[in-house]
Motif scaffolding. Structure first.
Motif, PDB file in Angstrom:
ATOM      1  N   GLU A 180       0.806  -1.216   0.000  1.00  0.00           N
ATOM      2  CA  GLU A 180       0.000   0.000   0.000  1.00  0.00           C
ATOM      3  C   GLU A 180       0.842   1.270   0.000  1.00  0.00           C
ATOM      4  OE1 GLU A 180      -3.658   1.865   2.347  1.00  0.00           O
ATOM      5  OE2 GLU A 180      -3.598  -0.309   2.377  1.00  0.00           O
TER       6      GLU A 180
ATOM      7  N   PHE B 171      10.599  -0.061   8.935  1.00  0.00           N
ATOM      8  CA  PHE B 171      10.637  -1.378   8.302  1.00  0.00           C
ATOM      9  C   PHE B 171      11.712  -1.417   7.224  1.00  0.00           C
ATOM     10  CE2 PHE B 171       6.290  -1.250   9.922  1.00  0.00           C
ATOM     11  CZ  PHE B 171       6.138  -2.523  10.441  1.00  0.00           C
TER      12      PHE B 171
ATOM     13  N   VAL C  14      14.725   5.659  12.295  1.00  0.00           N
ATOM     14  CA  VAL C  14      13.547   5.530  13.152  1.00  0.00           C
ATOM     15  C   VAL C  14      13.933   4.852  14.459  1.00  0.00           C
ATOM     16  CG1 VAL C  14      11.318   4.380  13.396  1.00  0.00           C
ATOM     17  CG2 VAL C  14      11.912   5.482  11.242  1.00  0.00           C
TER      18      VAL C  14
ATOM     19  N   VAL D 208      -1.403   7.393   5.459  1.00  0.00           N
ATOM     20  CA  VAL D 208      -1.856   6.290   6.303  1.00  0.00           C
ATOM     21  C   VAL D 208      -2.284   5.152   5.379  1.00  0.00           C
ATOM     22  CG1 VAL D 208      -2.567   7.707   8.258  1.00  0.00           C
ATOM     23  CG2 VAL D 208      -4.151   7.339   6.387  1.00  0.00           C
ATOM     24  N   PHE D 209      -2.608   3.998   5.955  1.00  0.00           N
ATOM     25  CA  PHE D 209      -2.904   2.825   5.149  1.00  0.00           C
ATOM     26  C   PHE D 209      -4.418   2.665   5.009  1.00  0.00           C
ATOM     27  CE2 PHE D 209       1.287   2.485   6.745  1.00  0.00           C
ATOM     28  CZ  PHE D 209       2.011   1.931   5.709  1.00  0.00           C
TER      29      PHE D 209
ATOM     30  N   GLU E 152      -5.324  -1.048  13.186  1.00  0.00           N
ATOM     31  CA  GLU E 152      -4.298  -1.772  12.428  1.00  0.00           C
ATOM     32  C   GLU E 152      -3.183  -0.835  11.971  1.00  0.00           C
ATOM     33  OE1 GLU E 152      -7.043  -5.347  10.485  1.00  0.00           O
ATOM     34  OE2 GLU E 152      -6.913  -3.415   9.485  1.00  0.00           O
TER      35      GLU E 152
ATOM     36  N   LEU F 196       0.585  -1.365  13.119  1.00  0.00           N
ATOM     37  CA  LEU F 196       1.644  -1.529  12.127  1.00  0.00           C
ATOM     38  C   LEU F 196       2.841  -0.638  12.491  1.00  0.00           C
ATOM     39  CD1 LEU F 196       2.362  -2.952   9.495  1.00  0.00           C
ATOM     40  CD2 LEU F 196       1.342  -1.059   8.247  1.00  0.00           C
ATOM     41  N   ALA F 197       2.535   0.604  12.880  1.00  0.00           N
ATOM     42  CA  ALA F 197       3.616   1.512  13.273  1.00  0.00           C
ATOM     43  C   ALA F 197       4.328   0.972  14.514  1.00  0.00           C
ATOM     44  CB  ALA F 197       3.056   2.905  13.537  1.00  0.00           C
TER      45      ALA F 197
ATOM     46  N   GLN G 214       4.542  -2.032  15.463  1.00  0.00           N
ATOM     47  CA  GLN G 214       5.307  -3.205  15.041  1.00  0.00           C
ATOM     48  C   GLN G 214       6.620  -2.784  14.388  1.00  0.00           C
ATOM     49  OE1 GLN G 214       3.096  -5.853  12.377  1.00  0.00           O
ATOM     50  NE2 GLN G 214       5.065  -6.530  11.546  1.00  0.00           N
ATOM     51  N   GLY G 215       6.568  -1.709  13.605  1.00  0.00           N
ATOM     52  CA  GLY G 215       7.773  -1.198  12.971  1.00  0.00           C
ATOM     53  C   GLY G 215       8.800  -0.768  14.003  1.00  0.00           C
TER      54      GLY G 215
ATOM     55  N   THR H  79       9.761  -8.354  12.816  1.00  0.00           N
ATOM     56  CA  THR H  79       8.809  -8.452  11.722  1.00  0.00           C
ATOM     57  C   THR H  79       8.884  -9.809  11.039  1.00  0.00           C
ATOM     58  OG1 THR H  79       8.518  -6.129  11.270  1.00  0.00           O
ATOM     59  CG2 THR H  79       8.430  -7.571   9.373  1.00  0.00           C
TER      60      THR H  79
ATOM     61  N   GLU I  48      -2.381   9.843  11.881  1.00  0.00           N
ATOM     62  CA  GLU I  48      -0.987   9.914  11.454  1.00  0.00           C
ATOM     63  C   GLU I  48      -0.091  10.288  12.637  1.00  0.00           C
ATOM     64  OE1 GLU I  48      -0.054  11.316   7.673  1.00  0.00           O
ATOM     65  OE2 GLU I  48       2.019  10.794   8.096  1.00  0.00           O
TER      66      GLU I  48
ATOM     67  N   MET J  18       0.411   7.311  14.806  1.00  0.00           N
ATOM     68  CA  MET J  18       1.379   6.387  14.208  1.00  0.00           C
ATOM     69  C   MET J  18       2.806   6.883  14.421  1.00  0.00           C
ATOM     70  SD  MET J  18      -0.783   5.718  10.752  1.00  0.00           S
ATOM     71  CE  MET J  18       0.430   4.797   9.817  1.00  0.00           C
ATOM     72  N   THR J  19       2.995   8.186  14.327  1.00  0.00           N
ATOM     73  CA  THR J  19       4.335   8.739  14.527  1.00  0.00           C
ATOM     74  C   THR J  19       4.744   8.576  16.001  1.00  0.00           C
ATOM     75  OG1 THR J  19       3.739  10.320  12.817  1.00  0.00           O
ATOM     76  CG2 THR J  19       5.790  10.720  13.971  1.00  0.00           C
TER      77      THR J  19
ATOM     78  N   LEU K  40       6.156   5.275  17.168  1.00  0.00           N
ATOM     79  CA  LEU K  40       7.566   4.992  16.883  1.00  0.00           C
ATOM     80  C   LEU K  40       8.461   5.403  18.051  1.00  0.00           C
ATOM     81  CD1 LEU K  40       7.522   6.161  13.168  1.00  0.00           C
ATOM     82  CD2 LEU K  40       7.336   3.838  14.037  1.00  0.00           C
TER      83      LEU K  40
END
Lengths: 327, 250
Positions: A194, A204, B76, B89-90, B97, B101-102, B104-105, B110, B156, B159-160, B163
């Motif tokens: 995506e 990642f 990061v 964003v996704f 999710e 995902l962020a 998880q990053g 992973t 967003e 998500m930031t 991190l």
């Protein structure tokens, strides 16, 4: 939450049908269908493999027939040198497949979009011509195996045994992939499809994720190649011709990209139509029957266009098996 | 203490100097705003700080570690995270999710192929609390494609934050927001004071003067002034170059 959507029912029905097919075929005294369905499942396996990077990773590889060829030639070459042990065949195929896919993938993934498509195609064609130059293995004409792989525990020379081996490999891969796409790796892979730039900005290592997915997807095609060589008792450069790569891509599009089992539907539908159309005999007026028999690819092509235009999520998506319907 | 130090940062695009020997010091815990006219090179600066662009010359240090040539995904993990001017964003994922995902990053691990992320309780919990923090508690399972622009900007930010950055680079977080939405974003960013340092690129001057501890004015890729909001507001060269003489900024 129980989710018995039409798609789930269709998927279960297809798997049940595949599980029982040899019994039905022997009752109907039509053993030919066991071979046809074996072939369908082998291509379904290849399509499921390619779909990992296509449907979940957004990488359009136009060269995955290369890995079918690697699997088939691993069996062919070892057979040529008198090694019949099936475990040796599989080990050789997977090791060669891993090495080749890692190297090829590392180069291809430097590109994206059209560049990626063209480089994967170029690599597959390189190996295609390499196979043609194998004069000991018949070059262009291919090579007939002296026997199928010997697994000691079970006897592949029996078509029904081979059928169930293919069936269980397909089931295992579907099960493994159904876990993988929900696991951290699969989620990250979908993220790369995506928005790869954002994925990098979230820490990642996207290149490594994509390369790993590429290799996994290639290895499933390698397994399909091993099984194909055993089914046909024959290896030929045509297994890795670009038309084979194209067929697998079209099977995925026909069945539906967004799901794991969609490509299985696509492969079954594709090969069934090929079979039906190339022996078409419904007594249509004029020379319609003969025309369709001779030019079945035209009809199949028109069907693919219709599916691409009107069923955005493919046959399985149309049956209600899309991601939205399932979640 | 200085969290982020930039010295002589220079970026050429062909013959154009997008960044021209820029110096910048971001103190720990500060909100440091970067302002300047369109085309001044603010986003190019953010792209270099985050690691998306390689500078032609100059040095970027995070807590005295030279990160000038560290690729973005590794930067990061060292503690520099960014958001994007165009909401990034996704869309195929839900709000939860996205933040998972962020997270998880940030966490890594992973290359795990079997356990579903949805059953990873600590990860889910962390993502939920981040969504609550940015005020999206009731949109946890909303697909992003069904979220309004303002909510996506909040997402967003979550998500930031996921991190766990030491320095957060925000590229126009208020872009395209309504007055009301900007105000709640200002409140939200204020609440982050002390959590991490923030480099804020923003055109909304009300927001900048409400939030910033320090402001750097960038014109033609060069820093022409740095100081407190008060000193920047009264700096004649800044007023001439950017703020406009006739208008009293609020």
């Amino acid at each position: 939450m129980a989710r018995y959507t039409a798609g789930t029912v269709a998927a279960a029905a297809l798997i049940l049908l595949l599980a029982l097919a040899p019994v039905i075929a022997s009752l109907a005294e039509q053993p030919f269908y066991v071979t046809l369905l074996s072939r369908m499942m082998i291509f379904a396996l290849a399509a499921v493999g390619l779909n990992l990077i296509l449907g979940y990773g957004g990488m359009v590889s136009f060269g995955h027939a290369l890995y079918i060829g690697v699997g088939a030639y691993a069996v062919g070459i070892l057979n040529f040198y008198g090694i019949d042990n099936g475990y040796a065949h599989i080990a050789a195929a997977l090791v060669c497949g891993t090495v080749i896919a890692t190297l090829v993938g590392a180069v291809c993934l430097r590109a994206s979009g059209i560049g990626f498509i063209m480089i994967t195609l170029a690599f597959a064609q390189m190996f295609y011509f390499l196979a043609i130059s194998f004069k000991q293995l018949g070059g262009d004409d291919g090579y007939g195996l002296t026997s199928r792989s010997d697994f000691k525990l079970f006897d592949l020379s029996d078509n029904t045994v081979l059928y169930y081996v293919i069936f269980f490999v397909l089931l295992l891969v579907l099960l493994a992939f159904s876990r993988l796409v929900e696991a951290p790796f699969g989620v990250a892979l979908r993220g790369c499809k995506e928005n790869e730039r954002r994925m990098r900005a979230m820490g990642f290592a996207t290149w490594r994720i994509k390369l790993t997915a590429y290799v996994l997807s290639a290895l499933v095609c390698v397994l399909a190649g091993v099984l194909l060589a055993n089914l046909t008792r024959f290896v030929s450069p045509s297994y890795m011709n670009w038309t084979t790569s194209g067929d697998i891509l079209l099977m995925i599009v026909l069945g539906g990209l967004g799901t794991l089992i969609g490509p299985v539907f696509g492969a079954v539908a594709w090969l069934a139509l090929e079979e039906i159309l190339s022996s078409f005999d419904l007594g249509l007026p004029g020379n319609a029957d003969a025309f369709i028999r001779d030019h079945w690819a035209i009809v199949l092509g028109a069907l693919v266009i219709a599916v691409a235009l009107y069923l955005k999520d493919g046959l399985y998506g149309y049956l209600g098996g899309g991601r939205k319907a399932a979640s | 203490m200085t969290a982020l130090t930039v010295r002589g940062l220079t970026k050429f695009f062909g013959g154009i100097r997008a960044t021209d020997g820029l110096d910048l010091d971001v103190d720990s815990g500060d909100i440091h705003a970067i302002i300047g006219p369109n085309g001044a090179g603010k986003t190019t600066l953010i792209n270099q700080l985050s690691g998306e662009l390689n500078p032609t010359a100059g040095v970027i240090r995070l807590d005295d570690v030279d990160v000038t040539h560290v690729p973005i995904h590794r930067r990061v993990h060292l503690g520099i995270a960014r958001s994007y001017q165009i909401t990034s964003v996704f869309l195929g994922f839900t709000a939860l999710e996205n933040v998972m995902l962020a997270a998880q990053g940030q966490r890594g691990k992973t290359f795990s192929f079997w356990q579903p992320v949805a059953r990873d309780a600590p990860l889910v919990e962390r993502a939920r609390s981040l969504l609550a923090r940015v005020g999206l508690d009731d949109a946890v399972h909303t697909p992003v494609s069904a979220m309004a622009h303002g909510a996506r900007r909040q997402l967003e930010l979550a998500m930031t934050l996921a991190l766990q950055p030491k320095v957060m680079l925000l590229d126009e977080p208020m872009a395209g927001m309504s007055r009301h939405e900007s105000e709640s974003m200002v409140t939200l960013l204020k609440s982050l004071k002390g959590v991490c340092s923030i480099v804020l690129v923003e055109h909304d001057m009300d927001a900048v003067f409400a939030l910033a501890d320090r402001i750097t004015v960038v014109v033609y890729g060069r820093s022409i002034a740095t100081g407190t909001p008060k000193s920047i507001r009264n700096d004649p060269s800044v007023r001439a170059a950017y703020l406009g003489d006739e208008e009293e900024p609020a």
